[in-house]
Structures are given as structure tokens and as C-alpha cells.
Design a protein around this motif. Structure first.
Motif, PDB file in Angstrom:
ATOM      1  N   PRO A  70       0.317  16.091  -7.517  1.00 27.85           N
ATOM      2  CA  PRO A  70       0.839  17.442  -7.747  1.00 27.85           C
ATOM      3  C   PRO A  70      -0.064  18.553  -7.210  1.00 27.85           C
ATOM      4  O   PRO A  70       0.423  19.635  -6.865  1.00 27.85           O
ATOM      5  CB  PRO A  70       0.940  17.508  -9.276  1.00 27.85           C
ATOM      6  CG  PRO A  70       1.197  16.099  -9.676  1.00 27.85           C
ATOM      7  CD  PRO A  70       0.361  15.269  -8.745  1.00 27.85           C
ATOM      8  N   ASN A  71      -1.378  18.298  -7.121  1.00 29.34           N
ATOM      9  CA  ASN A  71      -2.265  19.339  -6.598  1.00 29.34           C
ATOM     10  C   ASN A  71      -2.442  19.264  -5.085  1.00 29.34           C
ATOM     11  O   ASN A  71      -3.292  19.949  -4.508  1.00 29.34           O
ATOM     12  CB  ASN A  71      -3.640  19.265  -7.277  1.00 29.34           C
ATOM     13  CG  ASN A  71      -4.331  17.928  -7.041  1.00 29.34           C
ATOM     14  OD1 ASN A  71      -3.897  17.125  -6.215  1.00 29.34           O
ATOM     15  ND2 ASN A  71      -5.411  17.691  -7.773  1.00 29.34           N
ATOM     16  N   GLY A  72      -1.649  18.393  -4.432  1.00 27.23           N
ATOM     17  CA  GLY A  72      -1.661  18.346  -2.979  1.00 27.23           C
ATOM     18  C   GLY A  72      -2.606  17.338  -2.364  1.00 27.23           C
ATOM     19  O   GLY A  72      -2.601  17.157  -1.138  1.00 27.23           O
ATOM     20  N   GLU A  73      -3.397  16.661  -3.182  1.00 28.93           N
ATOM     21  CA  GLU A  73      -4.316  15.668  -2.633  1.00 28.93           C
ATOM     22  C   GLU A  73      -3.564  14.354  -2.347  1.00 28.93           C
ATOM     23  O   GLU A  73      -2.516  14.092  -2.906  1.00 28.93           O
ATOM     24  CB  GLU A  73      -5.455  15.402  -3.620  1.00 28.93           C
ATOM     25  CG  GLU A  73      -6.339  16.608  -3.881  1.00 28.93           C
ATOM     26  CD  GLU A  73      -7.452  16.299  -4.861  1.00 28.93           C
ATOM     27  OE1 GLU A  73      -7.449  15.173  -5.421  1.00 28.93           O
ATOM     28  OE2 GLU A  73      -8.313  17.174  -5.080  1.00 28.93           O
ATOM     29  N   ARG A  74      -4.158  13.544  -1.482  1.00 30.12           N
ATOM     30  CA  ARG A  74      -3.551  12.255  -1.153  1.00 30.12           C
ATOM     31  C   ARG A  74      -4.288  11.136  -1.869  1.00 30.12           C
ATOM     32  O   ARG A  74      -5.516  11.123  -1.912  1.00 30.12           O
ATOM     33  CB  ARG A  74      -3.579  12.004   0.355  1.00 30.12           C
ATOM     34  CG  ARG A  74      -2.626  12.879   1.151  1.00 30.12           C
ATOM     35  CD  ARG A  74      -2.434  12.326   2.543  1.00 30.12           C
ATOM     36  NE  ARG A  74      -1.519  13.139   3.327  1.00 30.12           N
ATOM     37  CZ  ARG A  74      -1.009  12.777   4.498  1.00 30.12           C
ATOM     38  NH1 ARG A  74      -1.348  11.607   5.027  1.00 30.12           N
ATOM     39  NH2 ARG A  74      -0.189  13.560   5.151  1.00 30.12           N
TER      40      ARG A  74
ATOM     41  N   THR B  26       0.836  -1.199   0.000  1.00 31.33           N
ATOM     42  CA  THR B  26       0.000   0.000   0.000  1.00 31.33           C
ATOM     43  C   THR B  26       0.869   1.246   0.000  1.00 31.33           C
ATOM     44  O   THR B  26       1.687   1.445   0.909  1.00 31.33           O
ATOM     45  CB  THR B  26      -0.914   0.023   1.239  1.00 31.33           C
ATOM     46  OG1 THR B  26      -1.698  -1.177   1.268  1.00 31.33           O
ATOM     47  CG2 THR B  26      -1.840   1.224   1.204  1.00 31.33           C
ATOM     48  N   ALA B  27       0.713   2.060  -1.020  1.00 34.52           N
ATOM     49  CA  ALA B  27       1.463   3.312  -1.134  1.00 34.52           C
ATOM     50  C   ALA B  27       0.494   4.485  -1.023  1.00 34.52           C
ATOM     51  O   ALA B  27      -0.494   4.561  -1.759  1.00 34.52           O
ATOM     52  CB  ALA B  27       2.200   3.373  -2.468  1.00 34.52           C
ATOM     53  N   GLU B  28       0.772   5.379  -0.107  1.00 36.18           N
ATOM     54  CA  GLU B  28       0.008   6.627   0.011  1.00 36.18           C
ATOM     55  C   GLU B  28       0.934   7.756  -0.421  1.00 36.18           C
ATOM     56  O   GLU B  28       2.071   7.850   0.048  1.00 36.18           O
ATOM     57  CB  GLU B  28      -0.458   6.853   1.445  1.00 36.18           C
ATOM     58  CG  GLU B  28      -1.324   8.099   1.601  1.00 36.18           C
ATOM     59  CD  GLU B  28      -1.759   8.348   3.041  1.00 36.18           C
ATOM     60  OE1 GLU B  28      -2.502   9.323   3.272  1.00 36.18           O
ATOM     61  OE2 GLU B  28      -1.332   7.574   3.922  1.00 36.18           O
ATOM     62  N   PHE B  29       0.456   8.602  -1.315  1.00 35.49           N
ATOM     63  CA  PHE B  29       1.309   9.657  -1.852  1.00 35.49           C
ATOM     64  C   PHE B  29       0.508  10.916  -2.129  1.00 35.49           C
ATOM     65  O   PHE B  29      -0.730  10.895  -2.199  1.00 35.49           O
ATOM     66  CB  PHE B  29       2.004   9.183  -3.127  1.00 35.49           C
ATOM     67  CG  PHE B  29       1.053   8.853  -4.258  1.00 35.49           C
ATOM     68  CD1 PHE B  29       0.822   9.752  -5.295  1.00 35.49           C
ATOM     69  CD2 PHE B  29       0.382   7.637  -4.285  1.00 35.49           C
ATOM     70  CE1 PHE B  29      -0.051   9.454  -6.326  1.00 35.49           C
ATOM     71  CE2 PHE B  29      -0.496   7.321  -5.317  1.00 35.49           C
ATOM     72  CZ  PHE B  29      -0.720   8.230  -6.343  1.00 35.49           C
ATOM     73  N   ARG B  30       1.218  12.018  -2.284  1.00 35.96           N
ATOM     74  CA  ARG B  30       0.601  13.302  -2.602  1.00 35.96           C
ATOM     75  C   ARG B  30       0.638  13.524  -4.115  1.00 35.96           C
ATOM     76  O   ARG B  30       1.667  13.318  -4.744  1.00 35.96           O
ATOM     77  CB  ARG B  30       1.326  14.449  -1.905  1.00 35.96           C
ATOM     78  CG  ARG B  30       1.185  14.457  -0.388  1.00 35.96           C
ATOM     79  CD  ARG B  30       1.819  15.720   0.194  1.00 35.96           C
ATOM     80  NE  ARG B  30       1.715  15.749   1.640  1.00 35.96           N
ATOM     81  CZ  ARG B  30       2.600  15.231   2.474  1.00 35.96           C
ATOM     82  NH1 ARG B  30       3.684  14.629   1.971  1.00 35.96           N
ATOM     83  NH2 ARG B  30       2.447  15.304   3.774  1.00 35.96           N
TER      84      ARG B  30
END
Length: 457
Positions: free
Chosen positions: A258-262, A252-256
Motif C-alpha cells: 500500500p505504501n508503494g514499495e515492492r 514467485t510473486a512480486e507485488f506493490r
């Protein structure tokens, strides 16, 4: 000309390094551990090291160079039917953490975390040395010394990435009481071999827990896994789990964005490990006979002897290898930290059916290396020929030799490999330039040319 491995720098250059970090602990003024993108954690030796006896001590402790069992094979309490191919086995159990949060977060029932927690809360252990994700670069690992539940819980779940927990053994040596060590089989072996050299460490080594390991993928493997998940900019990662939060759990990868959303992306265990990560295992793992923590007091792994439904809570296979481990496990169960079910010892080979063939293949691979003058580890009292003879077909026997010959060429095992440190990008620009640099040029074994020492992991 037969190639020689005379010092720690040679161990890395010959691709015999396991990445455990014990040399850095023994000789901190001379050696530091860095990440090499296509290989794993590797020692970087100072250009003009203060040469002393610790350098020789590091070679004596190095599991990449040699592994030697010292247990009494004639001990009547050991299961004699398993000793030759699975190491010392006193008891086999299935179990899981009594703490449901730990059981859910753990890769297979949270047994290792539960046992560690018992030690620091009720077992008079002063801390636990283990591995966790780096806060700034979640796809890399760090060595941590935990002293309370929240720290242990935050580090649950397998980390299929390079780790060097032995570089933190000074935490145990300098503690004011016994401590728990958790690591891969090679990490535990390195710790035990070092404890024989350093009485102060041995005195404070309260328990060793080894987890079953099929090999360590390089950081390049993780980056390819992330790319397959649609994470093209790893520096935007917030967190990364390889397993856990269910059994066996998903990567499981959680990332931001470019517009700042996760956003969150996932892969199944089969997709992540089976499809990507295992292809990036370091060479030393292909010639390792110990995948089940034979040097540990207690070893834990997955009970793969049966299918696992998607909604089933995790369970661990628990192998008791020493009397100290047995007493500790019983105390943890009595205190409610772990729930146990006694099993027949034959559940060990039934749960890991491929590992016997792996052990047999290692014999063929190591013999091929020696015949061709390529550096190979020395194994004492870790028999492998029996597995080669009985567990492999004739085709597989031949492949253990022919496949190794191909790997010698493909991996450049006749030549000195320059281990160039990988510098991760924490934020902003991509890291493709670093990736390209990681496949460093190969130097002839024994060359006077110095390994390039740029960057810092």
C-alpha cells in the motif's frame, strides 16, 4: 435419462471443456473464450449465433468431446513396449537449452523455448504460438505469437493457470510460412484434429511441442496460492512466476505494498503445486489419458526419475514422437540450440511413475460416467484398460469407480453448470464479489434457461 452433449455450449456446461480455445478459432463470430473462476477458460457462445458449418467443425475438433490417435502403431521405428500406454515414442533424450539464460529461466532446462528459438532464428519458422502472462493481470494468461528471442524469454516458465493457446491459431493459418505451436497435451491434440479439417492450417503447422501436464488448476487455485503467500490483493501484483529461475524453481510473486514499495514472496514447488494448485484442477483433467503430449511432434517434461538438488541447473526429458520432430531436434542440436544425451526409452515411465496409474484410473472413471449416464469423452486408440488392470491395486481399482460416484455428486456432473465469466480487478478494489459470483447456480442438463452472460474476462 442419459445426458447429451450436442454443441460447444453443452461441452462447457457438462464440464468436459479443456479450455483449449480451438472452438473460438474455428467459429470466432459465435464463440469467445472467457475465464470462469472455479473452472478455467471456457467458451462463451453468442446469444443468437450466426449458425453455419463451423459450429459442427468446432465439435469435431474439440478435445474435450473426443480424442483419436491416427499414428501407425505397427511402425517398426516406434518403441512397441510403450505405444499402448505412452503413445508413439521414437526416441527419448535428456537435454537443456544451449542459451544459459533460457536454461535458467525455463522450468526444466528450457528445451521447449530453445527449440522454438531455433525455429525462428535458423529453422525458417515464421513465429511461435504459445502462452504468456497478461501484462495487466499477471495471474491470468494470454495467447501470444512470438517472432524473436526476447518475446520467448519473457514467457519462459510453466503457467499453472488456465490458458487457451488454440484461440490464436489464426496467426499460424495466416502466416507466410511454417510456425511452431507450444501447448498442453489437449491443446496440441486440438490443433492436430483441427489441422485434419483445415488444410491451410496443416500446411503452416511446422512443429508442435507439447509439455507434460498433470492438469490445469483454475484461477481460484492461483488466488488461493497468492493468499497463502500473503498477497491479499492480487490487483497489486507486478509479476507472478509459477516455476523457473532454477529447477524446478519457486513460485514467485512480486507485488506493490500500500505504501508503494515492492515485495517478493515465494513458495517451493511442493508447497505451490503439491499443496495448493493441484487441488483446483478442472474436472476434464481427471478423465484425460494423455498427460505426456502424445499428439505432439516433440514432448518435453521433467525427468523425475532421480532427485534434484536445489542448485542443479535444469534438464528436460525430451520425447520424440514423429519423424518430423526427430529431424527438427537433430537440426537444433547441430546448431547448438540444445544439448542432448540419448537415453533408453524406458526413462519415460521411470520419470513419470504416477502417470501410468493415472491412465488406469481414467478408464475406471470414464466407465463409471458412462454406466451412470453422465457425459464422458470418447477415446479412440488410447487404450487404458491395460493400465487399470496392471498398474492399480484392487483397492485402487475400486476407488476409480467409487471415487467417481462421489465426484459426480460433489461436482454436480449430472446437471448443467452455468459458466459465469470472471472479471478481474486490475487496480483498486478487491475481487471477492466476483469470486462469490463464480460459483454459479446449477441448471438441469438440457434446461431452456440461458446461461448468464455477464462480465468479460
Amino acid at each position: 435419462m442419459r445426458l447429451k452433449v450436442l454443441n460447444i455450449d453443452d461441452v462447457a456446461a457438462a464440464q468436459l471443456c479443456t479450455g483449449c480455445g480451438v472452438c473460438s478459432y474455428i467459429s470466432p463470430d459465435e464463440i469467445e473464450m472467457v475465464d470462469v473462476l472455479g473452472h478455467g477458460r471456457r467458451p462463451r457462445v453468442a446469444a443468437n449465433p450466426p449458425r453455419d458449418a463451423r459450429s459442427d467443425e468446432a465439435m469435431q475438433a474439440c478435445p474435450g468431446v473426443a480424442l483419436e490417435h491416427t499414428f501407425d502403431a505397427a511402425d517398426p521405428e516406434l518403441d512397441a513396449s510403450l505405444t499402448a500406454e505412452w503413445g508413439p515414442v521414437l526416441e527419448v533424450w535428456e537435454g537443456y537449452a544451449g542459451d544459459q539464460a533460457i536454461r535458467h529461466a525455463g522450468s526444466s532446462g528450457g528445451a521447449a523455448t530453445a527449440l522454438a528459438l531455433f525455429g525462428i532464428e535458423q529453422g525458417e519458422m515464421k513465429g511461435v504460438l504459445h502462452t504468456a502472462a497478461r501484462d495487466d493481470v499477471p495471474y491470468l494468461n494470454k495467447t501470444v505469437f512470438s517472432t524473436h528471442r526476447d518475446q520467448l524469454l519473457a514467457a519462459t516458465g510453466s503457467r499453472y493457470a488456465p490458458a487457451s493457446p488454440c484461440d490464436g491459431l489464426s496467426h499460424i493459418e495466416q502466416a507466410d510460412g511454417p510456425c511452431v505451436f507450444i501447448g498442453k497435451p489437449c491443446d496440441v491434440a486440438a490443433t492436430q484434429q483441427t489441422a485434419r479439417l483445415r488444410p491451410a492450417l496443416a500446411e503452416r503447422l511446422g512443429l508442435t511441442i507439447g509439455f507434460f501436464c498433470a492438469g490445469t488448476p483454475s484461477t481460484q487455485g492461483t488466488l488461493e496460492m497468492l493468499k497463502s503467500m500473503g498477497v491479499d490483493h492480487p490487483e497489486q501484483l507486478v509479476s507472478l512466476r509459477y516455476r523457473g529461475n532454477g529447477w524446478p524453481g519457486r513460485a514467485t510473486a512480486e507485488f506493490r505494498t500500500p505504501n508503494g514499495e515492492r515485495e517478493t514472496r515465494q513458495l517451493t514447488y511442493g508447497q505451490s503445486w503439491g499443496g495448493i494448485l493441484q487441488k483446483h484442477r478442472q474436472w476434464r483433467c481427471y478423465i484425460c489419458p494423455d498427460h505426456t503430449g502424445e499428439f505432439a511432434d516433440i514432448a518435453v517434461g521433467d525427468p523425475w526419475y532421480r532427485g534434484v538438488p536445489d542448485d542443479e541447473p535444469g534438464r528436460s526429458l525430451i520425447v520424440v514422437r514423429t519423424r518430423r520432430g526427430r529431424a527438427y531436434l537433430q537440426a537444433a542440436a547441430k546448431a547448438g540450440y540444445i544439448t542432448l544425451e540419448r537415453q533408453d526409452a524406458q526413462l519415460l515411465p521411470a520419470s513419470q511413475p504416477n502417470l501410468l496409474q493415472t491412465r488406469g484410473n481414467v478408464w475406471g472413471r470414464v466407465q463409471t460416467l458412462r454406466w451412470l449416464g453422465v457425459p464422458a469423452p470418447r477415446f479412440v486408440r488410447l487404450p487404458m484398460f491395460g493400465a487399470w488392470w496392471s498398474a492399480l491395486t484392487w483397492k485402487q481399482k475400486a476407488q476409480s469407480f467409487l471415487g467417481t460416484m462421489k465426484r459426480i455428486v460433489r461436482r454436480g456432473l449430472r446437471r448443467r453448470t452455468a459458466m459465469m465469466p470472471f472479471t478481474p480487478t486490475v487496480a483498486g478494489a478487491g475481487q471477492h464479489a466476483a469470486a462469490e459470483q463464480a460459483d454459479a447456480s446449477l441448471l438441469p442438463m438440457g434446461s431452456a434457461d440461458a446461461v448468464e452472460r455477464k462480465g468479460n474476462a
